[in-house]
Scaffold this active site. Structure first.
Site, PDB file in Angstrom:
ATOM      1  N   TYR A 174     -55.071 -51.988  49.010  1.00 45.59           N
ATOM      2  CA  TYR A 174     -56.135 -51.366  48.200  1.00 45.59           C
ATOM      3  C   TYR A 174     -55.777 -51.484  46.723  1.00 45.59           C
ATOM      4  O   TYR A 174     -56.568 -51.972  45.913  1.00 45.59           O
ATOM      5  CB  TYR A 174     -56.317 -49.893  48.579  1.00 45.59           C
ATOM      6  CG  TYR A 174     -56.981 -49.094  47.489  1.00 45.59           C
ATOM      7  CD1 TYR A 174     -56.241 -48.230  46.678  1.00 45.59           C
ATOM      8  CD2 TYR A 174     -58.340 -49.229  47.233  1.00 45.59           C
ATOM      9  CE1 TYR A 174     -56.837 -47.539  45.650  1.00 45.59           C
ATOM     10  CE2 TYR A 174     -58.947 -48.531  46.206  1.00 45.59           C
ATOM     11  CZ  TYR A 174     -58.183 -47.681  45.413  1.00 45.59           C
ATOM     12  OH  TYR A 174     -58.778 -47.000  44.379  1.00 45.59           O
TER      13      TYR A 174
ATOM     14  N   SER B 199     -57.754 -47.923  39.276  1.00 44.73           N
ATOM     15  CA  SER B 199     -56.988 -46.791  39.826  1.00 44.73           C
ATOM     16  C   SER B 199     -55.560 -46.811  39.317  1.00 44.73           C
ATOM     17  O   SER B 199     -54.985 -47.883  39.100  1.00 44.73           O
ATOM     18  CB  SER B 199     -56.988 -46.887  41.364  1.00 44.73           C
ATOM     19  OG  SER B 199     -56.049 -46.005  41.913  1.00 44.73           O
TER      20      SER B 199
ATOM     21  N   LYS C  96     -57.456 -53.736  43.343  1.00 43.25           N
ATOM     22  CA  LYS C  96     -57.816 -53.208  42.027  1.00 43.25           C
ATOM     23  C   LYS C  96     -57.138 -54.021  40.920  1.00 43.25           C
ATOM     24  O   LYS C  96     -57.745 -54.380  39.920  1.00 43.25           O
ATOM     25  CB  LYS C  96     -57.401 -51.734  41.914  1.00 43.25           C
ATOM     26  CG  LYS C  96     -58.239 -50.784  42.755  1.00 43.25           C
ATOM     27  CD  LYS C  96     -59.699 -50.774  42.317  1.00 43.25           C
ATOM     28  CE  LYS C  96     -60.530 -49.797  43.085  1.00 43.25           C
ATOM     29  NZ  LYS C  96     -61.953 -49.830  42.700  1.00 43.25           N
TER      30      LYS C  96
END
Ligand code: WQD
Length: 334
Positions: free
Chosen positions: A150, A126, A154
């Site tokens: 989050y 992302s 990643k």
């Protein structure tokens, strides 16, 4: 030829399944998903769109024994890994849930990849890994601390895959950094259907347009942008799906990062106006205070993906708005 699509019932994974089937009509495609942020309805829709009787196993990638059994059963030539929690705000409130799920799940897949010498690994990353850097973001930009757990998961998974690829020169890894995927497949049968209250912009717009939510709150009207609202690089989910097929076809030894974006920025207000114009429907909104952690402007430098993957996003903001609403409208009828 066999490919595993981990998280294949989710938004990006399900659309990628369609593109994979189109490009590899005779490949064995296996989907695993724990259905925490998707419904079995999506599997039925996928079967309707592709005509496949899909090989699906409901399993949690954190269940190492279940993952081992899966790889004992099937022979894969490649793994596409979409499975992971992705709600930014939730990750701030419940970081451990994200670190355990997103990292352990990836580790269990990578262990099998090494055990069976599966040469191709495509990872769903992302743009959030760029942290609060400056647009247009390039793959060579240094990764600033991501703005959420989050995003950190990643970045950590990217690092794991880079280190594993370095230690195993036969391995070919593509790390795909999505900007803002929106829209839906042209059939209107699959789309972005979060099982909980949407946090992303487009599902919020469609729910307001549908009358399910009363008003769209636009977070921030005082950013240093053309109309004061924040700018993002919205990309049609089918362009993202086709980017995965291109990554599979062009994957090379080592671990290589690619931005999946359009290279163009669109403000929240511009997207709302485009949605209203294309679909002939009003979206009532109110501009409120900024959302903590949001950046003013996030969009991609896409040259590396265009040259390295021979891939370029082709669909317009209007296509994205029309397809997103087409999917949402079909839900009204169900
Ligand atoms: C876009 C813009 C909001 C909702 C996140 C993740 C990223 C990726 C995409 C997974 C922002 C504004 C939103 C609303 C609004 N996810 N907005 N009202 O934050 O750019 O990126 O989702 O990979 O990793 O970080 O996307 O859709 O949440 O917001 O005004 O009700 O819309 O402030 O400017 P974001 P988003």
């Amino acid at each position: 030829m066999g490919f595993l699509i981990a998280g294949g019932i989710g938004f990006i994974g399900s659309h990628t399944y369609i593109s994979l089937r189109k490009r590899f009509p005779n490949a064995r495609l296996v989907i695993v998903d724990n259905l925490t942020n998707s419904t079995i309805q999506t599997l039925n829709s996928l079967m309707e769109v592709t005509g496949d009787s899909i090989l699906f196993h409901q399993l949690d990638l954190c269940d190492e024994q279940a993952v081992e059994h899966l790889f004992n059963r099937y022979h894969f030539h490649g793994i596409l890994h979409f499975a992971g929690y992705k709600a930014v705000e939730e990750s701030v409130v419940n970081p451990l849930k994200y670190y355990i799920n997103n990292i352990q799940g990836t580790l269990n897949l990578v262990k099998q990849c090494l055990h069976y010498k599966i040469e191709r690994f495509i990872f769903s990353s992302s743009a959030t890994v760029y942290g609060n850097g400056k647009s247009p973001f390039k793959e060579s930009d240094s990764l600033l601390p991501a703005s959420s757990p989050y995003g950190q998961t990643k970045a950590i998974c990217e690092r794991i895959l880079q280190d594993v690829a370095y230690a195993n020169p036969w391995l070919r890894v593509s790390l795909l950094r999505y900007f803002n995927p929106i829209g839906a497949h042209e059939s209107g049968l699959i789309g972005e259907s979060p099982t909980s209250l949407p946090s992303n912009l487009m599902p919020y717009i469609t729910k307001v347009a549908k009358g399910e939510l009363p008003i769209l709150k636009i977070f921030g009207g005082d950013y240093p942008t053309l109309d004061g609202t924040a700018v993002r690089d919205y990309i049609h989910v089918m362009d993202v799906a086709e980017g995965h097929v291109a990554a599979l076809e062009h994957v090379r030894r080592g671990a290589h990062v690619y931005n999946l974006g359009t290279g163009r920025g669109t403000s929240v207000l511009q997207l709302v106006r485009a949605f209203e114009q294309v679909n002939g429907i009003k979206v009532p909104y109110q501009i409120v205070e900024r959302r903590p952690g949001d950046l003013a402007s996030v969009y991609a430098n896409v040259h590396k993906a265009e040259s390295g993957l021979q891939w370029k996003a082709s669909r317009t903001i209007e296509n994205m708005c029309r397809d997103a609403w087409n999917f949402e409208k079909r839900n009204i009828l169900i």
